[in-house]
Design a protein around this motif. Structure first.
Motif, PDB file in Angstrom:
ATOM      1  N   MET A  72      29.219  27.448  33.907  1.00  0.00           N
ATOM      2  CA  MET A  72      29.211  28.649  34.731  1.00  0.00           C
ATOM      3  C   MET A  72      29.118  28.260  36.201  1.00  0.00           C
ATOM      4  SD  MET A  72      29.380  31.752  33.439  1.00  0.00           S
ATOM      5  CE  MET A  72      29.807  32.230  31.746  1.00  0.00           C
ATOM      6  N   GLY A  73      30.119  28.660  36.978  1.00  0.00           N
ATOM      7  CA  GLY A  73      30.117  28.356  38.398  1.00  0.00           C
ATOM      8  C   GLY A  73      29.351  29.391  39.194  1.00  0.00           C
ATOM      9  N   THR A  74      28.791  28.954  40.316  1.00  0.00           N
ATOM     10  CA  THR A  74      28.167  29.883  41.255  1.00  0.00           C
ATOM     11  C   THR A  74      29.270  30.500  42.105  1.00  0.00           C
ATOM     12  OG1 THR A  74      27.844  28.091  42.847  1.00  0.00           O
ATOM     13  CG2 THR A  74      26.020  28.574  41.352  1.00  0.00           C
ATOM     14  N   SER A  75      29.046  31.721  42.519  1.00  0.00           N
ATOM     15  CA  SER A  75      30.049  32.423  43.319  1.00  0.00           C
ATOM     16  C   SER A  75      29.721  32.277  44.816  1.00  0.00           C
ATOM     17  CB  SER A  75      30.042  33.892  42.919  1.00  0.00           C
ATOM     18  OG  SER A  75      30.957  34.647  43.673  1.00  0.00           O
ATOM     19  N   THR A  76      30.700  31.815  45.600  1.00  0.00           N
ATOM     20  CA  THR A  76      32.066  31.530  45.188  1.00  0.00           C
ATOM     21  C   THR A  76      32.346  30.025  45.119  1.00  0.00           C
ATOM     22  OG1 THR A  76      32.817  31.618  47.508  1.00  0.00           O
ATOM     23  CG2 THR A  76      32.977  33.651  46.218  1.00  0.00           C
ATOM     24  N   ALA A  77      31.494  29.256  45.757  1.00  0.00           N
ATOM     25  CA  ALA A  77      31.796  27.839  45.964  1.00  0.00           C
ATOM     26  C   ALA A  77      31.877  27.034  44.676  1.00  0.00           C
ATOM     27  CB  ALA A  77      30.772  27.217  46.893  1.00  0.00           C
ATOM     28  N   GLY A  78      31.146  27.432  43.645  1.00  0.00           N
ATOM     29  CA  GLY A  78      31.140  26.650  42.415  1.00  0.00           C
ATOM     30  C   GLY A  78      32.244  27.000  41.440  1.00  0.00           C
ATOM     31  N   ILE A  79      32.993  28.071  41.715  1.00  0.00           N
ATOM     32  CA  ILE A  79      33.968  28.563  40.734  1.00  0.00           C
ATOM     33  C   ILE A  79      35.070  27.543  40.474  1.00  0.00           C
ATOM     34  CG2 ILE A  79      35.682  30.342  40.234  1.00  0.00           C
ATOM     35  CD1 ILE A  79      33.962  32.304  41.832  1.00  0.00           C
ATOM     36  N   ALA A  80      35.708  27.061  41.540  1.00  0.00           N
ATOM     37  CA  ALA A  80      36.822  26.128  41.359  1.00  0.00           C
ATOM     38  C   ALA A  80      36.360  24.848  40.676  1.00  0.00           C
ATOM     39  CB  ALA A  80      37.461  25.801  42.709  1.00  0.00           C
ATOM     40  N   HIS A  81      35.183  24.359  41.052  1.00  0.00           N
ATOM     41  CA  HIS A  81      34.679  23.122  40.450  1.00  0.00           C
ATOM     42  C   HIS A  81      34.380  23.320  38.966  1.00  0.00           C
ATOM     43  CE1 HIS A  81      34.582  21.300  44.373  1.00  0.00           C
ATOM     44  NE2 HIS A  81      33.821  22.285  44.825  1.00  0.00           N
ATOM     45  N   ALA A  82      33.810  24.466  38.613  1.00  0.00           N
ATOM     46  CA  ALA A  82      33.539  24.744  37.202  1.00  0.00           C
ATOM     47  C   ALA A  82      34.837  24.828  36.405  1.00  0.00           C
ATOM     48  CB  ALA A  82      32.745  26.045  37.065  1.00  0.00           C
ATOM     49  N   ALA A  83      35.864  25.412  37.016  1.00  0.00           N
ATOM     50  CA  ALA A  83      37.159  25.535  36.329  1.00  0.00           C
ATOM     51  C   ALA A  83      37.787  24.167  36.085  1.00  0.00           C
ATOM     52  CB  ALA A  83      38.098  26.427  37.145  1.00  0.00           C
ATOM     53  N   ILE A  84      37.753  23.319  37.097  1.00  0.00           N
ATOM     54  CA  ILE A  84      38.388  22.000  36.964  1.00  0.00           C
ATOM     55  C   ILE A  84      37.613  21.133  35.970  1.00  0.00           C
ATOM     56  CG2 ILE A  84      39.065  19.889  38.169  1.00  0.00           C
ATOM     57  CD1 ILE A  84      39.407  21.657  40.704  1.00  0.00           C
ATOM     58  N   VAL A  85      36.284  21.136  36.084  1.00  0.00           N
ATOM     59  CA  VAL A  85      35.472  20.348  35.157  1.00  0.00           C
ATOM     60  C   VAL A  85      35.622  20.885  33.730  1.00  0.00           C
ATOM     61  CG1 VAL A  85      33.128  19.617  34.568  1.00  0.00           C
ATOM     62  CG2 VAL A  85      33.840  19.687  36.961  1.00  0.00           C
ATOM     63  N   GLY A  86      35.697  22.206  33.595  1.00  0.00           N
ATOM     64  CA  GLY A  86      35.928  22.785  32.279  1.00  0.00           C
ATOM     65  C   GLY A  86      37.246  22.323  31.688  1.00  0.00           C
TER      66      GLY A  86
END
Length: 213
Positions: A72-86
């Motif tokens: 789960m990424g933090t909004s908004t900065a963690g979203i892209a990183h969570a998507a790529i790592v996922g």
């Protein structure tokens, strides 16, 4: 072999994602004056550095949170990183909004999350830890088992460390304030004499005697 902390510090410095202004400090939303600003969003537009960061985050999740079922990424900065790592790990991902939507389904958690699922939160940086702990609180209230946090950078501030400990939340960061200051001085990104000022800020942000010192 070079440590992960130093590798990521060099990566962030190489793309000028870390800004040092001990004489003209940045002002955070909290009102804290800081000699450093770390813009990890710049990693997204630097493919080689992005590759290092996302693979290192995936390694942290594998090593420290092997039971992880959802990112789960933090909004908004963690979203892209969570998507790529996922994507790298073949794991589902979602993200947590800062507040619930005022339309549609009124979601605050985006993506499917079942009660009891084991979650790792992906964050870009941690200072006083308020934002990431808000995300953890929302996930816990939704019935998730939050295993911990994987973040790119931490300031290592006492307030943040104390808050995380009080909430019983584990965090592992790829690099940290002290390492970035050390590496920046080694490569001439900042002056060696500025390192002590930076550490003085980290140790006590409310004491502004480091400004102009």
């Amino acid at each position: 072999m070079e440590s992960r902390e130093k590798l990521i510090a060099k990566d962030l410095l190489s793309i000028k994602a870390v800004f040092f202004r001990p004489d003209e400090p940045f002002i955070w939303a909290s009102g804290i004056k800081s000699p450093v600003y770390c813009d990890n969003r710049l990693t997204l537009t630097a493919p080689e550095v992005r590759n290092d960061v996302e693979n290192a985050l995936a390694a942290v999740v594998r090593e420290a949170y092997p039971e992880c079922e959802v990112l789960m990424g933090t909004s908004t900065a963690g979203i892209a990183h969570a998507a790529i790592v996922g994507h790298i790990m073949g794991l589902p991902m979602g993200y947590v909004r800062s507040s619930a939507k005022d339309h549609g389904r009124g979601n605050q958690i985006e993506g499917r999350l079942e009660p009891g699922q084991k979650v790792v939160v992906i964050e870009d940086l941690i200072s006083t830890a308020g934002s990431v702990l808000d995300v953890v609180k929302v996930l816990r209230e939704a019935g998730a088992e939050v295993l911990g946090v994987a973040s790119i950078f931490t300031y290592g501030m006492k307030k943040g460390l104390d808050r995380m400990a009080e909430a019983n939340v584990k965090n592992i960061s790829l690099t940290n304030f002290d390492t970035i200051a050390e590496v920046a001085a080694e490569i001439g990104y900042i002056r060696q004499e500025d390192v002590a000022r930076l550490i003085a800020f980290r140790n006590n942000p409310s004491d502004e005697s480091w400004i102009g010192a």
